[in-house]
Design an enzyme around this catalytic site. Structure first.
Site, short mmCIF file in Angstrom:
data_model
loop_
_atom_site.label_atom_id
_atom_site.label_comp_id
_atom_site.label_asym_id
_atom_site.label_seq_id
_atom_site.Cartn_x
_atom_site.Cartn_y
_atom_site.Cartn_z
N LEU A 33 -12.75 108.86 -54.82
CA LEU A 33 -12.57 109.90 -54.00
C LEU A 33 -13.58 109.72 -52.84
CD1 LEU A 33 -11.94 113.02 -56.44
CD2 LEU A 33 -10.43 112.05 -54.62
N ASP A 34 -13.29 109.82 -51.51
CA ASP A 34 -14.08 109.78 -50.72
C ASP A 34 -15.07 110.95 -50.62
OD1 ASP A 34 -12.77 111.71 -49.26
OD2 ASP A 34 -12.02 110.41 -47.63
N LYS A 35 -16.29 110.87 -49.79
CA LYS A 35 -17.27 111.75 -50.00
C LYS A 35 -16.93 113.15 -49.65
CE LYS A 35 -22.23 112.39 -48.31
NZ LYS A 35 -23.12 111.92 -47.35
#
Length: 253
Positions: free
Chosen positions: A107-109
């Protein structure tokens, strides 16, 4: 499309060499002769291993981890899915587990929600090879009112110029004026954000609530727990027959 590897994987000949068994060149010879197995399967040159994989030479175990862990994390925003400990706020330091664990997909930041962590390289390889066969469900909030056209175009697939590909058809449902649900069987880099941007929308929040039949339920944001026996049995059974499926991309959304 070039083959994509999990960032924690290494070439099998290096894994054998690192164990002290023999040199890389000698390891290649063993592999060519069919004397090496990875998690019970005979390997070929160029195959890769994950931490925790069981490598046998002539039936003798040379590496493996019997203390396998399977963790569900309700990832908060601001945590980076990387095993690079030099990155501030990396997910490994965040969980701070005694075993060396790594994330299954990403999952991106800024994104939140369900993330699986493990030290079982075998199951990671199987999940990644079956990458586009598994549903991932997300709740997304955007900055503009959601229209019928937006839902239809998202669901029918959008050509992403920067990735030079069209997204697969998917299920999209409006939940409120600014919020929708989307179920993907694909995992292109920042896919949902890119799709929204293409239609002139900006993502305000993105939360993954399901991977296959696994959900984080009432697990508080930032908390993690071991998978239950039932959840683990489901996870293993869901990938057991999918080893030969192609893996297109990591779940980097």
């Amino acid at each position: 499309m070039p083959e994509t590897h999990h960032p924690d994987s290494i070439r099998l000949n290096k894994a054998i060499s690192d164990s002290g068994y023999c040199s890389r060149r000698e390891a290649d010879k063993l592999i060519e002769k069919g004397r090496v197995t990875l998690n019970g399967s005979i390997v070929k040159l160029g195959d890769r291993a994950m931490p925790g994989d069981k490598i046998h030479v002539d039936g003798n175990l040379i590496s493996g981890n019997d203390n396998l862990v399977y963790i569900m994390l309700n990832k908060p925003g601001g945590i980076t899915c990387t095993t690079d400990l030099r990155v501030k706020g990396n997910v490994v330091d965040f969980i701070n587990h005694q075993e060396r664990i790594f994330h299954v997909g990403r999952l991106d930041k800024p994104s939140e929600g369900l993330l699986l962590m493990t030290n079982d390289g075998d199951i990671v390889n199987k999940i990644l090879r079956a990458g586009n066969l598994h549903e991932k469900e997300y709740i997304v909030k955007v900055t503009k009112p959601i229209t019928k056209e937006f839902i239809e175009r998202m669901g029918n697939g959008i050509y992403l110029k920067e990735l030079k590909t069209k997204t697969k058809k998917c299920e999209v449902k409006r939940l409120s004026k600014f919020t929708f649900k989307i179920i993907l069987v694909q995992g292109l880099n920042r896919q949902i954000r890119r799709m929204c941007e293409h239609l002139g929308y900006e993502v305000r929040s993105l939360r993954r609530i399901r991977i296959m039949n696994l959900t984080h339920g009432d697990l508080p944001k930032g908390a993690c727990r071991d998978l239950t026996t039932k959840e683990l049995a489901y996870l293993k059974s869901s990938v057991i027959d999918k080893q030969n499926s192609s893996y297109i991309d990591s779940l980097n959304l």
